[in-house]
Design a protein around this motif. Sequence first.
Motif, mmCIF file in Angstrom:
data_model
loop_
_atom_site.group_PDB
_atom_site.id
_atom_site.type_symbol
_atom_site.label_atom_id
_atom_site.label_comp_id
_atom_site.label_asym_id
_atom_site.label_seq_id
_atom_site.Cartn_x
_atom_site.Cartn_y
_atom_site.Cartn_z
ATOM 1 N N PRO A 11 -13.655 -69.781 -30.450
ATOM 2 C CA PRO A 11 -13.443 -69.025 -30.306
ATOM 3 C C PRO A 11 -14.889 -67.747 -29.890
ATOM 4 O O PRO A 11 -15.645 -68.799 -30.300
ATOM 5 N N TYR A 12 -14.841 -67.401 -29.088
ATOM 6 C CA TYR A 12 -16.349 -66.501 -28.749
ATOM 7 C C TYR A 12 -16.178 -64.839 -28.713
ATOM 8 O O TYR A 12 -14.857 -63.828 -28.080
ATOM 9 N N VAL A 13 -17.102 -64.121 -28.714
ATOM 10 C CA VAL A 13 -16.858 -62.820 -28.338
ATOM 11 C C VAL A 13 -17.461 -62.136 -26.997
ATOM 12 O O VAL A 13 -18.770 -63.328 -26.459
ATOM 13 N N HIS A 14 -17.015 -61.751 -26.235
ATOM 14 C CA HIS A 14 -17.120 -61.741 -24.447
ATOM 15 C C HIS A 14 -18.570 -60.601 -24.991
ATOM 16 O O HIS A 14 -18.735 -59.858 -25.938
ATOM 17 N N GLY A 15 -19.752 -61.071 -23.906
ATOM 18 C CA GLY A 15 -20.633 -60.072 -23.846
ATOM 19 C C GLY A 15 -20.500 -59.133 -22.309
ATOM 20 O O GLY A 15 -20.136 -59.987 -21.373
ATOM 21 N N TYR A 16 -20.942 -57.644 -22.211
ATOM 22 C CA TYR A 16 -21.135 -57.142 -21.174
ATOM 23 C C TYR A 16 -22.369 -56.706 -20.586
ATOM 24 O O TYR A 16 -23.350 -56.573 -22.097
ATOM 25 N N LYS A 17 -22.152 -56.085 -19.761
ATOM 26 C CA LYS A 17 -22.952 -55.012 -19.060
ATOM 27 C C LYS A 17 -21.822 -53.452 -19.318
ATOM 28 O O LYS A 17 -21.172 -54.357 -18.789
ATOM 29 N N GLY A 18 -23.021 -52.805 -19.820
ATOM 30 C CA GLY A 18 -22.238 -51.529 -18.999
ATOM 31 C C GLY A 18 -22.853 -50.236 -17.963
ATOM 32 O O GLY A 18 -24.183 -50.641 -18.244
ATOM 33 N N GLY A 19 -22.362 -49.465 -17.809
ATOM 34 C CA GLY A 19 -22.584 -47.635 -16.983
ATOM 35 C C GLY A 19 -22.195 -46.957 -17.773
ATOM 36 O O GLY A 19 -20.896 -47.524 -17.585
ATOM 37 N N ARG A 20 -22.722 -45.818 -17.279
ATOM 38 C CA ARG A 20 -22.086 -44.580 -18.119
ATOM 39 C C ARG A 20 -21.171 -44.021 -16.461
ATOM 40 O O ARG A 20 -22.420 -44.577 -15.922
ATOM 41 N N LEU A 21 -20.139 -43.851 -16.884
ATOM 42 C CA LEU A 21 -20.341 -42.905 -15.306
ATOM 43 C C LEU A 21 -19.266 -41.559 -16.025
ATOM 44 O O LEU A 21 -17.162 -41.492 -16.707
ATOM 45 N N GLY A 22 -19.725 -40.869 -15.690
ATOM 46 C CA GLY A 22 -19.270 -39.519 -16.395
ATOM 47 C C GLY A 22 -19.424 -39.834 -17.785
ATOM 48 O O GLY A 22 -19.776 -40.324 -19.083
ATOM 49 N N PRO A 23 -17.902 -39.012 -18.872
ATOM 50 C CA PRO A 23 -17.822 -39.272 -20.257
ATOM 51 C C PRO A 23 -17.396 -40.543 -20.333
ATOM 52 O O PRO A 23 -17.123 -41.111 -21.558
ATOM 53 N N VAL A 24 -16.715 -41.753 -19.802
ATOM 54 C CA VAL A 24 -16.517 -42.966 -20.037
ATOM 55 C C VAL A 24 -17.387 -44.620 -19.894
ATOM 56 O O VAL A 24 -19.082 -44.256 -18.766
ATOM 57 N N PHE A 25 -17.673 -45.493 -20.066
ATOM 58 C CA PHE A 25 -18.124 -46.873 -19.910
ATOM 59 C C PHE A 25 -17.173 -47.466 -19.277
ATOM 60 O O PHE A 25 -16.397 -47.459 -19.526
ATOM 61 N N LEU A 26 -18.542 -47.776 -18.261
ATOM 62 C CA LEU A 26 -17.946 -48.973 -17.431
ATOM 63 C C LEU A 26 -18.059 -50.336 -18.076
ATOM 64 O O LEU A 26 -19.364 -49.954 -18.114
ATOM 65 N N TRP A 27 -17.585 -50.931 -17.980
ATOM 66 C CA TRP A 27 -18.277 -52.228 -18.919
ATOM 67 C C TRP A 27 -17.934 -54.174 -17.513
ATOM 68 O O TRP A 27 -17.008 -53.739 -16.914
ATOM 69 N N VAL A 28 -18.950 -55.218 -17.524
ATOM 70 C CA VAL A 28 -18.849 -55.703 -16.953
ATOM 71 C C VAL A 28 -18.569 -57.375 -17.584
ATOM 72 O O VAL A 28 -20.444 -57.176 -18.660
ATOM 73 N N ASP A 29 -17.676 -57.651 -17.819
ATOM 74 C CA ASP A 29 -18.181 -59.006 -18.379
ATOM 75 C C ASP A 29 -19.941 -59.516 -17.692
ATOM 76 O O ASP A 29 -19.822 -60.996 -16.952
ATOM 77 N N ALA A 30 -20.383 -60.386 -19.193
ATOM 78 C CA ALA A 30 -21.822 -60.657 -18.967
ATOM 79 C C ALA A 30 -21.666 -62.652 -19.502
ATOM 80 O O ALA A 30 -22.669 -62.217 -19.840
ATOM 81 N N THR A 31 -20.220 -62.184 -20.423
ATOM 82 C CA THR A 31 -20.940 -63.516 -21.151
ATOM 83 C C THR A 31 -21.351 -65.117 -20.600
ATOM 84 O O THR A 31 -22.306 -65.931 -21.346
ATOM 85 N N LYS A 32 -21.099 -65.471 -19.170
ATOM 86 C CA LYS A 32 -21.658 -66.682 -18.923
ATOM 87 C C LYS A 32 -23.192 -66.058 -17.842
ATOM 88 O O LYS A 32 -23.612 -67.289 -16.802
ATOM 89 N N ASP A 33 -23.186 -65.198 -17.644
ATOM 90 C CA ASP A 33 -24.468 -64.879 -16.489
ATOM 91 C C ASP A 33 -25.827 -65.927 -17.518
ATOM 92 O O ASP A 33 -26.774 -65.402 -16.301
ATOM 93 N N LEU A 34 -26.319 -65.632 -19.377
ATOM 94 C CA LEU A 34 -27.420 -66.372 -19.001
ATOM 95 C C LEU A 34 -27.559 -67.886 -18.927
ATOM 96 O O LEU A 34 -26.700 -68.726 -18.963
ATOM 97 N N GLU A 35 -28.702 -68.626 -17.896
ATOM 98 C CA GLU A 35 -29.259 -69.942 -17.954
ATOM 99 C C GLU A 35 -30.397 -70.236 -19.111
ATOM 100 O O GLU A 35 -30.773 -69.552 -19.572
#
Length: 378
Positions: free
Chosen positions: A235-259
């Motif tokens: 099992p693994y922890v999903h890693g994310y990239k994120g950014g604030r849009l107004g009062p909430v955070f939006l998250w993009v899965d970055a688990t497999k981004d790294l070579e």
Amino acid sequence: MRQQIRVRRPAALCGTAIAAVLALSVPAQAAPADDHAATQKALNAFQAQTGPGAGVYAGDHTGSWHLSAGTGTVNTQQPIQPTQHFRAASQTKTFTAAVVLQLVDEGKVSLDTPIERYLPGVVDGNGYDGNKITVRQLLQHTSGIPTNNTPQPKPSPDGTYTLAALVRDGLRLPPASAPGTAWHYSNTNYQIAGMLIEKVTGLPVGEVITRRIIEPLGLRETTLPKAGDRSLPAPYVHGYKGGRLGPVFLWVDATKDLEPSLFNSAGAMISTQQDLTTFDQALLGGKVVSPAGLAQMRKTVPVGGGGDGYGLGLSSHNLPCGGTAWGHSGSAPGYISMTLVTPDGRHASVLTNAQIESPKMVDVLDSALCEQTALRGD
């Protein structure tokens, strides 16, 4: 893959596509809140500034416990667990340094010998002279090689990177200082150390670390992935990239981004909080390198205010309740972590699943480690 004991500027946020919205505000707790209320509060505050989730795995020689806040997978209630895999990033450096110290113990490497003797012509040009930079200075980040925040190595035809390409890229930046005069955290130092290990042993550095440390210590959840393998074992922890849009955070899965070959011996490792704690405890307990080698690893230079220091692949951290904890931190796309242990058996490992830095990480570690002292009445 930067060392995290000192407070640094926040990592860049946000991606171009949005995968999910974090809508979880109630922390999931894996241990009774009344037993660790101060640490839970510190963890909640840390998670509020960082990723979708955060977790701490801590304890002493009598046992371990863990707490969580938020989630390891957005849009679910899945608290981060200490047995889940994540990119340990620069916590890899302690393993790499320990292998070099084993080679020192065996008389195959000398800490105060110039790197030129082992890797002729590798550290040369652009103001560098391998005859003036020692193995010790590479491991202690006092070589004068600067931090490379924008690595641009030339890839191999398959899109992966060799250690030689990583080192050439790091040395395109001119020296930040003369060898031995200042501390500059640099992945290039540990990529050169990886080349040293390969030259002396005749084997790939990942295989050497596996044979010499991972397998003997029974770290079954720890791996150095092969070049091109961006997956994490379950099992693994999903890693994310994120950014604030107004009062909430939006998250993009970055688990497999790294070579992984982009960092190699400086930060490619995948592990769990439990395995990393086991390794650090074994190292501080004298089960990885000789007593003389461990003493060399614990000789530190200052890294900023507060009295914290950096040795040979080991960071020292002065605890507010007295004493010193030892370990390392890691930062990679999707993850920030740190593991610390004390000579008397206390341990704490913190993880969040976004590469967003916060000084409150140290608050969690201090609380978890000092809580044990308070409970004993020391």
